[in-house]
Write an enzyme that holds these catalytic residues in place. Structure first.
Site, PDB file in Angstrom:
ATOM      1  N   THR A  37      65.521  72.500  65.562  1.00 29.76           N
ATOM      2  CA  THR A  37      65.163  71.046  64.759  1.00 29.76           C
ATOM      3  C   THR A  37      64.467  70.010  65.630  1.00 29.76           C
ATOM      4  O   THR A  37      63.398  69.425  65.034  1.00 29.76           O
ATOM      5  CB  THR A  37      66.595  70.064  64.190  1.00 29.76           C
ATOM      6  OG1 THR A  37      67.261  71.227  63.802  1.00 29.76           O
ATOM      7  CG2 THR A  37      66.495  68.970  63.743  1.00 29.76           C
ATOM      8  N   ASP A 229      61.589  75.277  57.150  1.00 33.19           N
ATOM      9  CA  ASP A 229      62.795  75.453  57.950  1.00 33.19           C
ATOM     10  C   ASP A 229      63.678  76.690  57.590  1.00 33.19           C
ATOM     11  O   ASP A 229      63.683  76.888  56.419  1.00 33.19           O
ATOM     12  CB  ASP A 229      63.524  74.317  57.845  1.00 33.19           C
ATOM     13  CG  ASP A 229      64.806  74.254  58.960  1.00 33.19           C
ATOM     14  OD1 ASP A 229      64.961  75.149  60.067  1.00 33.19           O
ATOM     15  OD2 ASP A 229      65.732  73.425  58.986  1.00 33.19           O
ATOM     16  N   GLU A 230      64.365  77.282  58.351  1.00 28.25           N
ATOM     17  CA  GLU A 230      65.350  78.347  58.095  1.00 28.25           C
ATOM     18  C   GLU A 230      64.470  79.622  57.004  1.00 28.25           C
ATOM     19  O   GLU A 230      65.053  80.040  56.014  1.00 28.25           O
ATOM     20  CB  GLU A 230      66.552  77.751  57.054  1.00 28.25           C
ATOM     21  CG  GLU A 230      67.345  77.125  57.943  1.00 28.25           C
ATOM     22  CD  GLU A 230      68.223  77.555  59.075  1.00 28.25           C
ATOM     23  OE1 GLU A 230      67.943  78.767  59.366  1.00 28.25           O
ATOM     24  OE2 GLU A 230      69.009  76.718  59.613  1.00 28.25           O
ATOM     25  N   GLN A 260      69.885  85.458  61.937  1.00 29.70           N
ATOM     26  CA  GLN A 260      70.720  84.774  61.299  1.00 29.70           C
ATOM     27  C   GLN A 260      70.478  84.852  59.610  1.00 29.70           C
ATOM     28  O   GLN A 260      70.891  84.060  58.988  1.00 29.70           O
ATOM     29  CB  GLN A 260      70.860  83.214  61.771  1.00 29.70           C
ATOM     30  CG  GLN A 260      70.931  83.154  63.297  1.00 29.70           C
ATOM     31  CD  GLN A 260      71.429  81.720  63.582  1.00 29.70           C
ATOM     32  OE1 GLN A 260      72.296  81.027  63.155  1.00 29.70           O
ATOM     33  NE2 GLN A 260      70.459  81.436  64.578  1.00 29.70           N
TER      34      GLN A 260
END
Length: 759
Positions: A37, A229-230, A260
């Protein structure tokens, strides 16, 4: 202008390089706890200070919470005025703005509303009923999951029915060939009602960009830089949309961790991050491998586990923390004993290290595992909270009030109409509603529109019921006229009263009734809070009008992580490993580490499925800052019977040097730390048949009532000492218990004669 060094000073060398590489496609592989982040926010702040117009930056996240945190950090670096201009939000909240702009092109009103999961399941159930299919075969939840998967793969009803994607063939193999018909009917209902579900937001934006060059040029032309993001959690629809939006300039930066990627079951495709370089050949890759969260022992253990996966981007995370303690394995005989050992461990840790309840998380693979854990925590008076998400908005009274608000914004919303037309009771029964539904199907219109049609008596609608239905419709029509032009709080509070929903709950003086009234009041208060927040954010003079449609869109797009219960003060956290992603705790217990449970499916898993289960275990390990305990039970009650499974292969895949007590290959069932196991199993024998001398009774022993025991309880007998209750049978005077005693093996006890007490 902000000093560039101020943005970069707080970053390590790898993070600085990732921040400063602004142009072209960039892949940032961010290991767990590596400051992802911070890098994203610093990168955006750096771009703005280098002269990039904030209005030309699109930043996409998976939760509103993540977007809010990022925007707050950026504001601290470049100022709130600039931060506010960034197009930042969840995929769905940003994409819905484009869809409202082009709603007419895709056949929807610009005021379309959003179905939540419950609304969608109810609509699918109605479709199953209308198609005269068996709802025991075509269970709404399962059918909706199938439809969701198809939408995420960009397969619409017509191609689905033609065999695209292999869905139809798979349905036939599972003896559910009519899912294609349900999908088509559900899509028609949604369009007719002017609603979309979550998956539709992605599907319809894809269809818009694909079919309308003008829309594609207009939307993609608004952005020079895209950040995601992600990225490992994106599905096919998100992947294709991002390719459309970034095709013009290819200034796209994606951040994620392939290790992940754990949401394959809901459409996420790990291939999106693994193949990013193939899609964008000019990609520059940056690896963030310094872990600032966990101890060296935890990070090394997680590395040793995930290295078993073949489909991964090579990286070796290194902890910046202390060495830490080795990971401990707990072995229990039953799930009840496992829960007792975990609970005792929490108490011991609190005493030894002055820890708080909120420092602990207990993770599990499936929600059903929480029962035994909850019982053990309650027995020791340990406060806990189950993280499940959406708990407030799933309460019946809250859904009722939300249905009123949705109907006020969109009168064609049939699911909301059905939910509240007779709530509180107005004398409109199911027979009348079924007749109205039949007329709506014949006329191919919404229930609201059908209610105003002539000659409804031919469908069996009695005049008294029709009068009540039309009176309800008149009230909702008045609020529909107000919804788009008046303050959201004024409209919502007025509707809560005039609908009589709030007064109805207020009149119920029971504890449950008062609780329901308080929840409706809390929802109305949240509308007021939303209005005030929007007005405070506004840069315009005065107080801008904030309407009900804006509030509903905000609430409809919240994810589970955004609406989790806030009452988290000093409680042990219980949750699935999937829910735990993105969270961190000093101490983590991962329970149920057994084959067929974790990994789920055991030896029947494909290699692809096994790798995702291993990534899930990696996520569990890396939630911990200071210590991890992994536990398993030799026997566990599942589907009404005791099952025995071997310890999870993941316990053996973690390198032994990072474990306090690694499983011995020659004997995987090692000794329990606190419960000795007999060298050989003893037969189940009634106490009266024992041909041995009984041990001496404990003096001054005070037993607990015989009906106070449950399966899994740890107990003490006045002669046989400590043990675990494996099973209970009979009732009243014939109540019996099977108990595994630590020193004397298993015995059947008649509880009216046995002297036992809880430990």
């Amino acid at each position: 202008m902000t000093d560039m060094s101020g943005i970069l000073d707080a970053l390590n060398p790898e993070q600085q390089k990732a921040v400063q590489c602004v142009d072209g496609p960039v892949l940032i592989v961010a290991g767990a706890g590596s400051g992802k982040t911070r890098v994203l926010t610093s990168r955006i702040a750096y771009m703005i200070e280098k002269g990039v117009d904030p209005d030309r930056i699109l930043a996409l996240t998976f939760t509103k919470k993540a977007a809010g945190e990022m925007k707050e950090r950026i504001a601290g670096m470049v100022g709130e005025r600039k931060a506010r201009r960034i197009w930042m939000g969840t995929f769905h909240s940003v994409f819905i703005r484009f869809l409202r702009e082009y709603a007419g092109v895709i056949g929807f009103p610009s005021s379309f509303t959003i179905y939540d999961r419950g609304d969608s399941e109810s609509a699918v159930k109605t479709c199953v009923k209308n198609l005269e299919l068996d709802d025991k075969v075509y269970k709404p939840r399962e059918v909706l999951s199938r439809i969701s998967k198809a939408k995420n793969d960009l397969v619409t009803p017509t191609p689905y029915a033609s065999g695209a994607g292999g869905y139809l063939e798979e349905d036939r193999l599972h003896k559910k060939p009519d899912i294609c018909r349900i999908y088509a009917a559900y899509a028609q209902v949604c369009k007719q009602s002017g609603v979309m579900d979550f998956d539709d937001i992605l599907l319809y934006l894809y269809l818009l960009l694909k079919s309308d060059p003008e829309a594609l040029e207009s939307i993609s032309g608004r952005f020079d830089y895209i950040l995601v993001d992600e990225y490992q959690d994106t599905n096919k629809a998100q992947y294709v949309i991002l390719k459309y939006l970034s095709a013009r300039k290819q200034h796209i930066c994606v951040v994620g961790d392939d290790s992940q990627s754990i949401y394959g079951f809901r459409g996420a495709q790990i291939a999106n991050i693994l193949n990013f370089r193939r899609d964008f050949p000019a990609t520059k890759i940056f690896r963030l491998e310094r872990n600032y969260r966990s101890t060296q022992m935890i990070v090394n253990a997680a590395n040793s586990l995930i290295s078993r996966n073949e489909d991964r981007i090579p990286k070796e995370c290194v902890s910046m923390g202390e060495e830490g303690e080795k990971i401990r394995i707990l072995r229990a005989y039953t799930e009840g004993e496992e829960a007792a050992l975990v609970t005792s461990g929490i108490i011991r840790r609190m005493q030894e290290e002055k820890a708080q309840y909120e420092d602990f998380a207990i993770l599990y693979r499936t929600n059903s595992q929480s029962r035994a854990l909850e019982e053990a925590l309650r027995r020791r008076n340990i406060p806990y909270m189950i993280y499940s998400g959406n708990s407030f908005f799933e309460r019946a009274e809250v859904k009722d009030m939300m249905a009123y608000l949705k109907l006020a914004v969109n009168l064609q919303d049939d699911e909301s109409f059905r939910r509240v037309v007779n709530k509180p009771a107005r004398g409109i029964g199911n027979t009348s509603l079924d007749a109205l539904s039949l007329s709506a199907r014949d006329m191919q219109c919404s229930l609201f529109k059908a209610a105003h049609a002539p000659n409804l008596e031919q469908y069996g609608l009695k005049s008294a019921a029709l009068t009540k239905i039309r009176s309800f419709c008149d009230m909702m029509e008045r609020y529909a006229a107000r919804a788009a032009s008046e303050d959201a709080y004024v409209v919502a509070s007025s509707l809560a009263d005039e609908s009589t929903l709030y007064p109805f709950y207020k009149m119920d003086t029971s504890i449950e009734g008062q609780s329901r009234a308080a929840n409706v009041e809390e929802l109305i208060n949240s509308v007021k809070g939303f209005v005030e927040e929007r007005q405070n954010e506004s840069e315009e003079g005065g107080e801008p009008l904030v309407t009900l449609p804006e509030f509903l869109e905000e609430i409809s797009l919240l994810s589970n992580a955004d609406v989790a219960d806030d009452e988290t003060s000093n409680k042990v956290a219980l949750m699935t490993v999937h829910t735990a992603k993105g969270l961190e705790f000093p101490y983590v217990y991962v329970t149920g580490m057994e084959e067929n449970l974790f990994p789920s499916g055991g030896w029947s898993l494909t290699e692809k499925e096994l790798q995702e289960e291993r990534r899930l275990c990696y996520v569990a390990l890396t939630r911990a800052k200071k210590a991890v305990v992994l536990s398993y039970a030799e026997t566990r009650m599942r589907n009404g019977k005791h099952e025995s499974n071997s310890p999870s292969r993941f316990l053996k895949e973690i390198a032994p040097q990072y474990l306090q007590n690694p499983l011995r290959k020659e004997n995987p069932f090692q000794e329990r730390p606190s419960v000795p196991r007999p060298s050989a199993p003893r037969p189940v024998t009634p106490v009266r048949a024992l041909g041995v001398v009984k041990p001496d009774p404990i003096p001054d022993f005070v037993p607990d009532p015989m009906d106070s025991f449950s399966k899994g309880d740890r107990i003490e007998h006045n002669r046989f000492g400590k043990g675990t209750v494996l099973d209970l049978s009979g009732e009243g005077e014939d109540l019996r218990a099977v108990v595994a005693f630590d020193k004397y093996g298993q015995k059947i006890l008649i509880l009216r004669h046995a002297k036992m007490r809880h430990l």
